[in-house]
Each structure stands twice: as C-alpha cells, then as structure tokens.
Design a protein around this motif. Structure first.
Motif, mmCIF file in Angstrom:
data_model
loop_
_atom_site.group_PDB
_atom_site.id
_atom_site.type_symbol
_atom_site.label_atom_id
_atom_site.label_comp_id
_atom_site.label_asym_id
_atom_site.label_seq_id
_atom_site.Cartn_x
_atom_site.Cartn_y
_atom_site.Cartn_z
ATOM 1 N N GLY A 105 -18.065 5.795 1.156
ATOM 2 C CA GLY A 105 -17.455 6.892 0.509
ATOM 3 C C GLY A 105 -15.929 7.265 0.980
ATOM 4 N N ALA A 106 -15.900 7.156 2.177
ATOM 5 C CA ALA A 106 -14.463 7.539 2.606
ATOM 6 C C ALA A 106 -13.633 6.164 2.234
ATOM 7 N N ASP A 107 -14.134 5.080 2.444
ATOM 8 C CA ASP A 107 -13.313 3.746 2.032
ATOM 9 C C ASP A 107 -12.984 3.884 0.368
ATOM 10 N N LEU A 108 -13.659 4.244 -0.444
ATOM 11 C CA LEU A 108 -13.373 4.186 -1.725
ATOM 12 C C LEU A 108 -12.549 5.550 -1.946
ATOM 13 N N THR A 109 -12.651 6.552 -1.481
ATOM 14 C CA THR A 109 -11.870 7.778 -1.478
ATOM 15 C C THR A 109 -10.331 7.266 -1.055
ATOM 16 N N THR A 110 -10.368 6.602 0.105
ATOM 17 C CA THR A 110 -8.961 6.159 0.512
ATOM 18 C C THR A 110 -8.234 5.024 -0.378
ATOM 19 N N LEU A 111 -9.137 4.326 -1.059
ATOM 20 C CA LEU A 111 -8.577 3.258 -1.937
ATOM 21 C C LEU A 111 -8.047 3.968 -3.177
ATOM 22 N N ALA A 112 -9.017 4.955 -3.634
ATOM 23 C CA ALA A 112 -8.618 5.678 -4.944
ATOM 24 C C ALA A 112 -7.309 6.609 -4.939
ATOM 25 N N THR A 113 -6.992 7.067 -3.851
ATOM 26 C CA THR A 113 -5.778 7.962 -3.651
ATOM 27 C C THR A 113 -4.917 7.501 -2.869
ATOM 28 N N THR A 114 -4.727 7.249 -1.615
ATOM 29 C CA THR A 114 -3.292 6.548 -1.217
ATOM 30 C C THR A 114 -3.181 5.216 -1.309
ATOM 31 N N GLY A 115 -4.333 4.531 -1.528
ATOM 32 C CA GLY A 115 -4.342 2.991 -1.773
ATOM 33 C C GLY A 115 -3.708 2.568 -3.044
ATOM 34 N N VAL A 116 -4.177 3.085 -4.262
ATOM 35 C CA VAL A 116 -3.467 2.670 -5.448
ATOM 36 C C VAL A 116 -2.246 3.324 -5.760
ATOM 37 N N GLU A 117 -1.895 4.371 -5.005
ATOM 38 C CA GLU A 117 -0.547 4.958 -5.093
ATOM 39 C C GLU A 117 0.472 4.198 -4.604
ATOM 40 N N ASN A 118 -0.121 3.242 -3.719
ATOM 41 C CA ASN A 118 1.063 2.071 -3.223
ATOM 42 C C ASN A 118 1.543 1.443 -4.327
ATOM 43 N N LEU A 119 0.913 1.307 -5.488
ATOM 44 C CA LEU A 119 1.548 0.403 -6.489
ATOM 45 C C LEU A 119 2.579 0.950 -7.116
ATOM 46 N N ARG A 120 3.145 2.207 -6.762
ATOM 47 C CA ARG A 120 4.234 2.555 -7.538
ATOM 48 C C ARG A 120 5.606 1.822 -7.024
ATOM 49 N N PRO A 121 5.659 1.606 -5.866
ATOM 50 C CA PRO A 121 7.123 0.791 -5.420
ATOM 51 C C PRO A 121 6.934 -0.635 -6.228
ATOM 52 N N ARG A 185 -7.205 2.016 5.471
ATOM 53 C CA ARG A 185 -8.682 2.566 4.927
ATOM 54 C C ARG A 185 -9.549 2.774 6.221
ATOM 55 N N SER A 186 -9.495 1.968 7.114
ATOM 56 C CA SER A 186 -10.304 2.425 8.176
ATOM 57 C C SER A 186 -9.980 3.589 8.938
ATOM 58 N N LEU A 187 -8.607 3.882 9.214
ATOM 59 C CA LEU A 187 -8.086 5.052 9.511
ATOM 60 C C LEU A 187 -8.618 6.461 8.851
ATOM 61 N N TRP A 188 -8.385 6.172 7.616
ATOM 62 C CA TRP A 188 -8.924 7.360 6.849
ATOM 63 C C TRP A 188 -10.475 7.544 6.900
ATOM 64 N N ALA A 189 -10.965 6.539 6.785
ATOM 65 C CA ALA A 189 -12.537 6.777 6.886
ATOM 66 C C ALA A 189 -13.014 7.400 7.905
ATOM 67 N N GLN A 190 -12.278 6.940 9.308
ATOM 68 C CA GLN A 190 -12.702 7.803 10.256
ATOM 69 C C GLN A 190 -12.323 8.894 10.341
ATOM 70 N N MET A 191 -11.179 9.296 9.852
ATOM 71 C CA MET A 191 -10.803 10.864 10.107
ATOM 72 C C MET A 191 -11.495 11.552 9.014
ATOM 73 N N LEU A 192 -11.774 11.194 7.865
ATOM 74 C CA LEU A 192 -12.892 11.959 6.892
ATOM 75 C C LEU A 192 -14.221 11.961 7.339
ATOM 76 N N ASP A 193 -14.742 10.857 8.245
ATOM 77 C CA ASP A 193 -16.026 11.200 9.094
ATOM 78 C C ASP A 193 -16.023 12.424 9.982
ATOM 79 N N LEU A 194 -14.771 12.371 10.787
ATOM 80 C CA LEU A 194 -14.514 13.391 11.814
ATOM 81 C C LEU A 194 -14.492 14.561 11.160
ATOM 82 N N VAL A 195 -13.579 14.831 10.095
ATOM 83 C CA VAL A 195 -13.397 16.170 9.409
ATOM 84 C C VAL A 195 -14.911 16.726 8.858
ATOM 85 N N ALA A 301 -8.040 -5.073 -3.791
ATOM 86 C CA ALA A 301 -9.115 -4.457 -3.356
ATOM 87 C C ALA A 301 -9.841 -3.367 -4.479
ATOM 88 N N SER A 302 -8.984 -2.858 -5.260
ATOM 89 C CA SER A 302 -9.399 -2.211 -6.591
ATOM 90 C C SER A 302 -10.318 -3.059 -7.398
#
Length: 566
Positions: A105-121, A185-195, A301-302
């Motif tokens: 779940g955290a991995d999909l959350t990261t991908l759907a937020t900051t991940g696809v936002e990297n498409l802008r550049p 994605r790994s960092l976000w997943a660990q951070m979300l799990d921690l929170v 990845a998406s």
C-alpha cells in the motif's frame, strides 16, 4: 502517449508550435542579415526600411508568444496527464482487490503521489526540446545550407557530437533513475509504515527509538538526490562546453573567409544568428534528460501496475438482496501459514443477524471479502441464491448492481470530506429531513459529538478531527441511514466503551427489526448473543492433515440450526 490522451494532444500541439518557432527564427535571422548588411556595407540606416523593422518585431513577438504558449500548454498537459495516470493507478489498485495490494500500500501511495509527479519535467522540459530538435534543427540547417554550404557542412559534421556525448554521459548514469525511484519508494514505504506504527510505539513507550531510523532515511534520500544532481550538472556542463565550441568553430571559419573576402556579409550574419539555434534544442534535450528519466521510470512502474489483470465484471444484474440469500460454499483462501479460512460454508438468509466468529487470523474478514467478490478464493465459491432457487456466482453479477445493495463498515471506517451533516446526508435517501439525521445520530451514539461540535463541524480526510470511536459512531449512523438491505459490520464495537457498545447492540436490533440483513464479524460475546445465527470459521496450517482441518471448519447445517434455535 498510447495510454494518456493529454500526452498525445501535448505532442501534436508542441510540434505545431515548434514549426512556428522555426519559421520565426529563420525570419529573424534573414531580416537581421539584410539590415546589418545594408548598415555596414551600404551605409543605409535600418529606419530606411520600416517594413523590415516591423517584420523583425513581428518575428520576435511570434517566437516569444510561441514559447509562452508552449510552456503554458506543457504545464497544463503535464497536470492533466499526471491526474489521468494517477486516477487510473488508484482506481486500478482498488480494482485489484485487497489481497493484490496487501503489503504494498505504501509503495502504491508513493507511486501515485511523488512518483508520477516526476513526469512533469519530462512533459514540460524534455518532450518540447525533443520535438524542437526534430523541427527547428533540420529547418535551420537547411536554411544555413541555402545561405552558405560550407558552414552547413561544418554544422552537420559537428552536430552528431552532441548526441554522442549525451550517450557517453548516459552510459555513466544507466539505470540510475530506476534505482533512485526504487530507493525513493522504499524510503516512503518505510516512512509511512513508521508513521502508521507510531501510536503503537507510543503506547508501548518506544516512541523515542525511531529518530535514528528517520535520520538514516533522510541521509539515504539526501545521498540519492545529491548523486542525481551531480550527474545532471556534469551533463549540462559538458553539453554547454561542446555546443559553445561547435558554434565557435563555425564562427571562426566564417570570420576567416570574411577577412579574405571569400564571403558576403549578409549570409555571414544570417549563419551566425542561425548556428546557435542548430545546437540549442539538442543541448536542451541533454540538459533535461536526467530530470526526465525519473518521470519515465515512474511511468514505466505505473504502466506495470496498470498491466496487472483485474477481475472481470459480471454480466448479469444482482438479484434483490432483500429476498436473496448470500452463501459461501467450501471457501478456502491461502494465507502465509496455510489456509484462512479453510472450507468455510455459511448461509446468510435475508432479514437475519448473522455473526461470523472465530479466533484472530482465522479468516473472518477474508471470508467477507470473498462474499463481496473482492477476493478470489483458492477453492470454493460465493453465491447469491434467489427465492426461486436460482444460483448466481458473485463473480458473475455486475459489481455496481451488487454493491449498491450493501453497506460495508470495516474496522477503520472510510469517511469522505465534509461536515458531519453532509457526510450523513450523502448516504441518506433523497428527501431525508433533519429529524431522520438526528434520529440516526442518536441511535449510533453520535448525538453527544453533534452537541459538542455542531452539525457543521468540518471533517478532514478519513474523518480527521474525530477520534477513532467517534468515526466508528459516524460510520454506524451512515449505515443506519443507508437504504441498502444488507449491512456488514466488522467488529463495530472494537473502539467503543461499554455504554457506546450497548447503543451499537440496540442499533443492530433496530436494523433487524427493519427487515435488513446484518452480518457481524465479531469476537465479543454481546455481539454473538444478539445474532440469530453464529458461524464459526477456523484456519488450518500446512502441517495439519486435510481431514483434521476439515473437521475443524464449521458452518454446517447442524450448527446453523443450533444458531437459529438459540
């Protein structure tokens, strides 16, 4: 481009604007060459040719407007494309079901937020420059060939050096964007799990330990980001230096021929104005490449997630659940340690209160997910049985016609944004008055919350602003207001005190008296006592033999009859 319509429109629009920019650049160079030659050779002031001055101003304005339109459209297209991809990613992740998304779940959350936002550049910087390289560069090169073939030859020979050096730099950074995205994605997943785990850590008095983990995560993210920036700066420096040397080479050979009288001034000025435009788009492609690869990696990845097959929707309308029976037949679902549930069979008859009991980890919630068609069982099936005896597999009915007849209240309620009044009115039938809302709030024990906060108290995402018990009461009030004939409550008293629990029991009795079917996932004895039927569900491990496991599963007709008699 195949998957997102906004990206296709963006490419077509950018190509057209690139052609406009190419025409404006060529017109600007030719007019400047003519005006400069008249001034330096024939000593005629530019004011003597007002038409050329007006044309020069118009060419510059057209180019500026084309660049502005390109930037505006690129940002809008990037926003639309990201929103499109993000929405499809979230929807597809939901359609995959709870088991497919479990553990990531955290991995999909990261991908759907900051991940696809990297498409802008990629869409704002890289794609326009790539298309300019395919439009402006060849047109400008042809114009230089028309003005001075030797300069065109020098530019054509040196032009491949830019992509050559881009490839050499790319060899150094191959796979870096994919690794950076995976690391992020790994960092976000660990951070979300921690929170998410902080309340538990705080309850155990261990809240002071995780700061080391947070510090380590921050350091890893800093190292990854700085590594990417180093390569980006190196790429920009090399490409800028290379493009400058290539332009200087053309300028030197033009200058030498001017000194020896082997070239006219007008074409020389035109070529000197146009030569930088030959290298500029390719140089910008190289400068934008490393920023864009993060977005491309996120999109890849998406698309991998979107390529995962989802359960097909049914083809028949769901029967009326006010008179139909929901049934599980020998359902088994594989878990980490074996099967949970194992060979579970039960019948939920209309208008009854049916409790599903069993120890933690026995598969009670999993059985309900199979019953709702959210989870594919490894064995067995879920059915809807009508009064005339016809049987429909849950997977064969249309989800929309099925889910509109259900209310599912999980242990952690999912609540929309809004006020208490709007959240309740959203599920109530049209024309429901204030008295009905107040009655539902009173029956669910929400009246004291309303008295304290008021009906217009704002709620954040997921019911933020209310305690977990208050959210549970609000969700119960929504279930009471909903006209759906089947109500599924997963541990509805888990976060409530004794007084609130008694209200929930009374609410269940009210639902029952109204003729609605209530399914309870329960541990506590008060909930089991209020039920008409109790079905016990048990798991089995891999080590247990099949006959023993079969003997441990419950839900037989004898037990159903015993529950009904009780």
């Amino acid at each position: 481009m195949r998957e997102v319509r906004a990206a296709r429109v963006h490419v077509l629009r950018t190509t057209a604007l690139g052609l406009v920019q190419a025409a404006a650049v060529i017109a600007t160079a030719l007019i400047l060459a003519h005006l400069g030659s008249d001034l330096l050779v024939h000593h005629r002031s530019p004011t003597d040719a007002p038409g050329l001055l007006v044309g020069l101003v118009l060419a510059l304005m057209v180019r500026a407007l084309a660049v502005l339109a390109e930037q505006r459209s690129a940002h809008r297209a990037a926003t639309d494309a990201i929103a499109d991809l993000r929405g499809r990613l979230v929807e597809h992740g939901a359609r995959l079901g709870p088991r497919a998304a479990a553990g990531r779940g955290a991995d999909l959350t990261t991908l759907a937020t900051t991940g696809v936002e990297n498409l802008r550049p990629y869409l704002v910087g890289y794609v326009p420059q790539l298309l300019l390289s395919a439009t402006v560069t060849p047109l400008v090169l042809v114009t230089i060939l028309w003005q001075d073939p030797l300069s065109a030859l020098v530019a054509a020979v040196t032009l491949p050096l830019v992509p050559l050096f881009m490839i050499l730099i790319g060899k150094l950074t191959v796979g870096r964007s994919e690794r950076l995205l995976a690391d992020t994605r790994s960092l976000w997943a660990q951070m979300l799990d921690l929170v998410e785990g902080l309340p538990t850590l705080r309850a155990l008095g261990r809240q002071k330990g995780p700061e080391t983990m947070v510090r380590d995560l921050g350091e890893r993210h800093r190292s990854s980001t700085m590594g990417t920036l180093r390569f980006a700066f190196l790429s920009s420096m090399v490409l800028e230096l290379l493009a400058t040397l290539c332009v200087a080479l053309v300028a030197v050979e033009i200058g030498m021929r001017l000194v020896y009288g082997q070239m006219e001034l007008a074409p020389a000025i035109a070529v000197l104005v146009l030569v930088p435009e030959v290298y500029l788009p390719l140089r910008q492609v190289g400068a934008q490449f490393h920023a864009s690869t993060d977005g491309v990696a996120a999109v890849s990845a998406s698309l991998d997630v979107l390529a995962e097959p989802v359960p097909a929707d049914g083809t028949v309308d769901c029967p009326d659940l006010r008179t139909s029976t929901l049934r599980l037949v020998d359902v088994s679902v594989r878990s980490r340690d074996g099967l949970a549930p194992h060979r579970a069979s039960l019948e939920i008859r209309p208008g009854t209160v049916h409790a599903i009991a069993g120890p933690s980890g026995s598969g009670k919630t999993t059985a309900v997910q199979v019953l709702l068609g959210l989870l594919e069982p490894d064995d067995g099936r879920a059915e809807v049985v009508t009064t005339d005896g016809s049987v429909h597999d849950v997977r064969s009915v249309r989800r929309q016609s099925f889910y509109t007849q259900l209310v599912h209240l999980p242990q952690r309620p999912v609540l929309p944004l809004g006020t208490i009044r709007s959240v309740l009115a959203e599920v109530a039938p049209e024309g429901t008055g204030q008295e009905a809302l107040e009655e539902a709030a009173r029956a669910a024990g929400l009246d004291d919350v309303v008295a304290t906060r008021g009906w217009e108290a704002p709620l954040g995402r997921g019911g933020n602003g209310l305690s977990l018990g208050e959210r549970q009461r609000l969700a119960l009030a929504r279930a009471l207001l909903s006209p759906a004939p089947v109500v599924i409550l997963d541990e509805p008293t888990a976060h409530l005190d004794g007084a609130s629990e008694e209200r929930v029991l009374e609410l269940v009795r009210s639902l029952h008296s109204a003729g609605r079917t209530v399914v309870l996932i329960a541990h506590r004895s008060p909930l089991l006592e209020v039920a008409d039927v109790v079905s016990e569900i048990a798991p089995t491990t891999e080590e247990e033999s099949a006959p023993a496991a079969l003997g441990s599963s419950v839900g037989t007709s004898a037990e159903v009859e015993a529950g009904e008699s009780r």
